[in-house]
Design an enzyme around this catalytic site. Structure first.
Site, PDB file in Angstrom:
ATOM      1  N   CYS A 282       0.818  -1.203   0.000  1.00 21.17           N
ATOM      2  CA  CYS A 282       0.000   0.000   0.000  1.00 21.17           C
ATOM      3  C   CYS A 282       0.864   1.270   0.000  1.00 21.17           C
ATOM      4  CB  CYS A 282      -0.982  -0.033   1.165  1.00 21.17           C
ATOM      5  SG  CYS A 282      -2.452   0.987   0.886  1.00 21.17           S
TER       6      CYS A 282
ATOM      7  N   HIS B   8      -3.967  -5.250  -0.082  1.00 20.23           N
ATOM      8  CA  HIS B   8      -3.629  -5.828   1.227  1.00 20.23           C
ATOM      9  C   HIS B   8      -3.727  -7.350   1.220  1.00 20.23           C
ATOM     10  CE1 HIS B   8      -3.193  -2.274   3.864  1.00 20.23           C
ATOM     11  NE2 HIS B   8      -3.907  -1.698   2.907  1.00 20.23           N
TER      12      HIS B   8
ATOM     13  N   GLU C 196      -2.705  -9.350   3.408  1.00 17.97           N
ATOM     14  CA  GLU C 196      -2.887  -9.872   4.769  1.00 17.97           C
ATOM     15  C   GLU C 196      -4.333  -9.765   5.237  1.00 17.97           C
ATOM     16  OE1 GLU C 196      -3.435  -5.716   5.420  1.00 17.97           O
ATOM     17  OE2 GLU C 196      -2.019  -6.778   4.146  1.00 17.97           O
TER      18      GLU C 196
END
Length: 369
Positions: A259, A345, A347
């Protein structure tokens, strides 16, 4: 326990003069920030506690918020990061056994001013058409002229440096000290689930404040690789972080960015960033890995991006991932270096989990180092 909840009137005022009337939620008071929306159907705690949302008023497109309560282990940082919440149905009653408290108690504990009973469909359409802008929520001041004066004092997100405000002030570690790999994490607003993903891959991480230099991290920890985290604000207002990334590249150390880390890697390679009209926020953005011709559904949260034309014209990087909705650049790797990044993202928790292979790719890169 649910305490001190009364549905008092509240108002939401946008910078373009648009007014929405609703009911008070959370703490009674006034809050300001850049208004944006997230399309996720679940995971509101991840949204509330993601440091990348620092300074932003969040509109949730899902109609019901708070319906499964608050579970303290489902957070991405130590406290709520959003400046305020706008929602349709604010549910203070919940039935999930894993939850410890209601959203109302949670917001009151952390002084979060919010507004409910808003037609969020109309509001999201307005933001989508007019673009992200500053806004103010108040349940204590209902005079529009007074709110306009206060809103005029709120700085634009464009040019705002915020990562140093959410970063850790002291170094700390995550994982087992005898793990196979050691990763230095430059904390610009790192999410806990990123650290959990490293731990799951036999990585011992040491997390450093935002303005820590490469030389300091290298001397202190001698890591196998470096991670540049997500975070809030304008990447072009962070020359200190750009210099750190440049130093890591010069040393040819394995590096992975997510990001904001993606944007900083681009800036370190002379690729400019831009403030997006709306940004990408939600759990359902399609991205194509053009290297392996593989598509994945991704979780995203960013209001800035890299300039696509500059990436395509660069002789320093190659494109690895592209957004299938608007063709924006979602991933790059640096030619001749052990460095790559993605805008989204991998995760994400609760999901999707399509992109977690990127953590494995980073570990493989450290193996070869």
């Amino acid at each position: 326990m649910i305490t001190n909840f009364t549905k008092l009137p509240a108002v939401l005022l946008l910078a373009d003069g648009t007014v929405f009337y609703g009911k008070a939620a959370g703490k009674i008071g006034t809050t300001t920030g850049e208004i944006c929306f997230n399309t996720g159907m679940t995971g509101y705690q991840e949204i509330f506690t993601d440091p990348s949302y620092f300074g932003q008023i969040m509109v949730t497109t899902n109609a019901h918020i708070g319906n499964y309560g608050i579970a303290k282990e489902e957070v991405e940082s130590g406290n709520i990061q959003i400046a305020g919440l706008v929602c349709k149905n604010y549910n203070i009653y919940y039935t999930r056994k894993q939850a410890q408290e209601s959203i109302q108690d949670y917001f009151q504990e952390q002084n979060i001013v919010s507004i409910s009973d808003i037609d969020t469909r109309q509001l999201v359409r307005h933001i989508r058409d007019k673009g992200a802008m500053n806004a103010i929520i108040s349940s204590e001041i209902l005079d529009i002229d007074a709110l306009k004066k206060q809103l005029d004092q709120v700085p634009s997100m464009d040019g705002l440096e915020l990562s140093s405000k959410v970063s850790t002030t002291e170094t700390y570690t995550f994982g087992e000290e005898n793990a196979t790999y050691r990763v230095a994490v430059l904390d610009l607003g790192v999410k806990k689930n990123i650290l959990r993903n490293f731990h799951d891959r036999d990585v011992y991480a040491k997390v450093y404040p935002a303005k820590t230099s490469f030389a300091e991290m290298e001397k202190d920890f001698a890591p196998n690789g470096y991670f540049i985290s997500n975070g809030p604000g304008d990447p072009s207002a962070m020359p200190y972080a750009v210099e750190t990334v440049k130093d890591i590249l010069k040393a040819n150390k394995p590096m992975f960015g997510i990001c904001l880390g993606h944007q900083l890697l681009a800036l370190a390679n002379d690729i400019p960033t831009i403030k997006m009209f709306n940004g990408h926020r939600g759990l359902n953005h399609p991205v194509k890995n053009v290297i392996i011709d593989h598509c994945e559904v991704t979780s995203q949260n960013h209001g800035f991006g890299v300039v696509p034309e500059a990436v395509r014209a660069s002789d320093k990087v190659e494109i690895t991932h592209v957004n299938l909705n608007d063709k924006s650049i979602e991933g790059i790797r640096v030619k001749g270096k052990k460095a790559f990044s993605v805008q989204y993202h991998p995760e994400s928790s609760p999901g999707p989990h399509d992109s977690r292979y990127l953590f494995d790719d980073f570990v493989k890169m450290m193996q070869k180092n």
